[in-house]
Design a protein around this motif. Structure first.
Motif, PDB file in Angstrom:
ATOM      1  N   UNK A 138      70.490  86.116   4.557  1.00 59.10           N
ATOM      2  CA  UNK A 138      71.191  87.057   5.421  1.00 59.10           C
ATOM      3  C   UNK A 138      71.099  86.681   6.900  1.00 59.10           C
ATOM      4  N   UNK A 139      69.964  86.123   7.307  1.00 57.60           N
ATOM      5  CA  UNK A 139      69.826  85.692   8.701  1.00 57.60           C
ATOM      6  C   UNK A 139      70.822  84.583   8.997  1.00 57.60           C
ATOM      7  N   UNK A 140      70.901  83.583   8.116  1.00 56.86           N
ATOM      8  CA  UNK A 140      71.847  82.485   8.314  1.00 56.86           C
ATOM      9  C   UNK A 140      73.290  82.979   8.232  1.00 56.86           C
ATOM     10  N   UNK A 141      73.536  83.941   7.385  1.00 58.25           N
ATOM     11  CA  UNK A 141      74.891  84.498   7.256  1.00 58.25           C
ATOM     12  C   UNK A 141      75.340  85.096   8.592  1.00 58.25           C
ATOM     13  N   UNK A 142      74.466  85.861   9.222  1.00 61.51           N
ATOM     14  CA  UNK A 142      74.805  86.477  10.505  1.00 61.51           C
ATOM     15  C   UNK A 142      74.908  85.440  11.616  1.00 61.51           C
ATOM     16  N   UNK A 143      73.971  84.472  11.648  1.00 59.72           N
ATOM     17  CA  UNK A 143      74.029  83.420  12.655  1.00 59.72           C
ATOM     18  C   UNK A 143      75.284  82.560  12.497  1.00 59.72           C
ATOM     19  N   UNK A 144      75.710  82.351  11.258  1.00 58.31           N
ATOM     20  CA  UNK A 144      76.912  81.578  11.010  1.00 58.31           C
ATOM     21  C   UNK A 144      78.130  82.264  11.620  1.00 58.31           C
ATOM     22  N   UNK A 145      78.190  83.586  11.476  1.00 58.16           N
ATOM     23  CA  UNK A 145      79.293  84.334  12.094  1.00 58.16           C
ATOM     24  C   UNK A 145      79.208  84.263  13.614  1.00 58.16           C
ATOM     25  N   UNK A 146      77.994  84.407  14.151  1.00 64.25           N
ATOM     26  CA  UNK A 146      77.837  84.323  15.600  1.00 64.25           C
ATOM     27  C   UNK A 146      78.334  82.975  16.121  1.00 64.25           C
ATOM     28  N   UNK A 147      77.989  81.896  15.428  1.00 67.47           N
ATOM     29  CA  UNK A 147      78.458  80.573  15.859  1.00 67.47           C
ATOM     30  C   UNK A 147      79.972  80.470  15.775  1.00 67.47           C
ATOM     31  N   UNK A 148      80.551  81.021  14.704  1.00 69.69           N
ATOM     32  CA  UNK A 148      82.006  80.979  14.556  1.00 69.69           C
ATOM     33  C   UNK A 148      82.709  81.726  15.684  1.00 69.69           C
ATOM     34  N   UNK A 149      82.024  82.721  16.252  1.00 68.64           N
ATOM     35  CA  UNK A 149      82.594  83.498  17.353  1.00 68.64           C
ATOM     36  C   UNK A 149      82.233  82.917  18.719  1.00 68.64           C
ATOM     37  N   UNK A 150      81.472  81.806  18.729  1.00 66.71           N
ATOM     38  CA  UNK A 150      81.168  81.134  19.986  1.00 66.71           C
ATOM     39  C   UNK A 150      79.808  81.430  20.581  1.00 66.71           C
ATOM     40  N   UNK A 151      78.889  81.995  19.797  1.00 65.73           N
ATOM     41  CA  UNK A 151      77.555  82.336  20.311  1.00 65.73           C
ATOM     42  C   UNK A 151      76.505  81.450  19.644  1.00 65.73           C
ATOM     43  N   UNK A 152      75.569  80.972  20.432  1.00 65.43           N
ATOM     44  CA  UNK A 152      74.481  80.132  19.927  1.00 65.43           C
ATOM     45  C   UNK A 152      73.142  80.680  20.414  1.00 65.43           C
TER      46      UNK A 152
END
Length: 344
Positions: A138-152
């Protein structure tokens, strides 16, 4: 100018804690972060670094026993978000949840950019429709979305779970070392039998451990039963800690013993190893304690992945088959690794 970003996670405290790394990634790229959460996740949201403001909404499509749709409350959410002047929104969900009901409300509120993980066709409701792999945490799932939206995540942030800490401690807390035992769970199918937990506490005491039994206000009967008769080596903190105080109790424990539930993730957030009686009603790859030493105890069963709320099989074989002695050995193994880490 960096955006004002809203991050939504509408379910339980554990789910909100797992959203923490994604929240920090968003905060690194935003001038302001608003967290939209449900009432069951509000206390956890207030502990997450990176959040400037919290909006609470009891979404009727999220809870297992949801309240009826309240038109005024729902339109009130739309008006409140509209008044915030949000530039962008990320809707965090688990694989079985749809982000589209909330996306509709946020579009009504005038949010110009919305990103979410979605297998459903979103029409014009999403600006970024992300589809991560199924079997990731779940952590990677949320981080993956954040990256797709331009956040690192910012440099130096390893993506672990984190919470804001306090120094509030219950007066009854014993001297260290002790084992924390949290027998409750929001989903009955994820909880070990109370009799087994009570036997575990007795065995841990016989092995020389102090034990702290924890639970929420509605779990006082359960924690009393698990703690057993008055014993100087056992402290029953059922109903005596809010989430911030529980974090401190778990932080000082050598090991936490619990199921797949919020305190497992809170333990991970404060760096305490977890012995997880992990009922495989949901995949461990998605929900296991994140980046903290842990051992998962269960039996392989053909009904794994059932997502049942109450186990229909007599004896609850997936975790009912785990012996108390196995849990004690797992505690000793993780406690030994933690002691070695302190020495290093």
């Amino acid at each position: 100018m960096r955006p004002h970003t809203l991050v939504a996670r509408l379910d339980n405290a554990g789910d909100v804690l797992l959203a923490g790394p994604a929240v920090r990634a968003v905060a690194a790229g935003s001038r302001r972060v608003t967290m939209l959460c449900g009432p069951r996740g509000e206390e956890a949201a207030r502990m997450l670094p990176g959040i400037d403001e919290i909006v609470v909404y009891d979404a009727p499509w999220v809870a297992f026993e949801p309240a009826p749709l309240d038109k005024d409350e729902t339109l009130g959410l739309v008006e409140r978000v509209a008044a915030l002047g949000v530039d962008r929104a990320l809707i965090l969900t688990s694989f079985h949840q749809s982000p589209l009901p909330l996306a509709l409300l946020l579009k009504m509120a005038g949010v110009p950019f919305i990103a979410a993980n979605s297998v459903d066709y979103p029409g014009s409701l999403l600006n970024v429709r992300h589809r991560p792999p199924d079997d990731i945490h779940e952590v990677d799932r949320s981080l993956s979305l954040a990256r797709a939206a331009g956040y690192e995540l910012p440099p130096g942030d390893a993506g672990r779970l984190e919470v804001r800490r306090t120094s509030t401690l219950p007066q009854e807390l014993p001297r260290r070392p002790y084992v924390a035992v949290h027998p409750g769970a929001s989903v009955p199918a994820r909880a070990w039998d109370p009799k087994r937990y009570a036997g575990l506490v007795r065995t841990l005491v016989q092995e020389g451990w102090r034990v702290v039994v924890t639970g929420g206000p509605s779990e006082r009967t359960l924690t009393s039963r698990v703690a057993g008769p008055p014993n100087p080596a056992v402290v029953d903190l059922g109903g005596k800690t809010d989430l911030t105080a529980l974090a401190e109790v778990l932080a000082r424990a050598e090991v936490t013993v619990t199921g797949n539930t919020g305190p497992a993730h809170l333990s991970a957030a404060v760096g305490t190893p977890v012995v997880s009686l992990f009922a495989p009603t949901v995949p461990a790859v998605r929900w296991r304690p994140w980046r903290v030493p842990h051992l998962l105890l269960h039996r392989e069963v053909p009904c794994a992945g059932c997502r049942a709320r109450a186990c229909p099989v007599e004896g609850h074989p997936c975790i009912g088959g785990v012996a108390e002695e196995e849990v004690v050995r797992a505690v000793e193994r993780l406690a030994g690794s933690r002691a070695a880490e302190r020495t290093r």
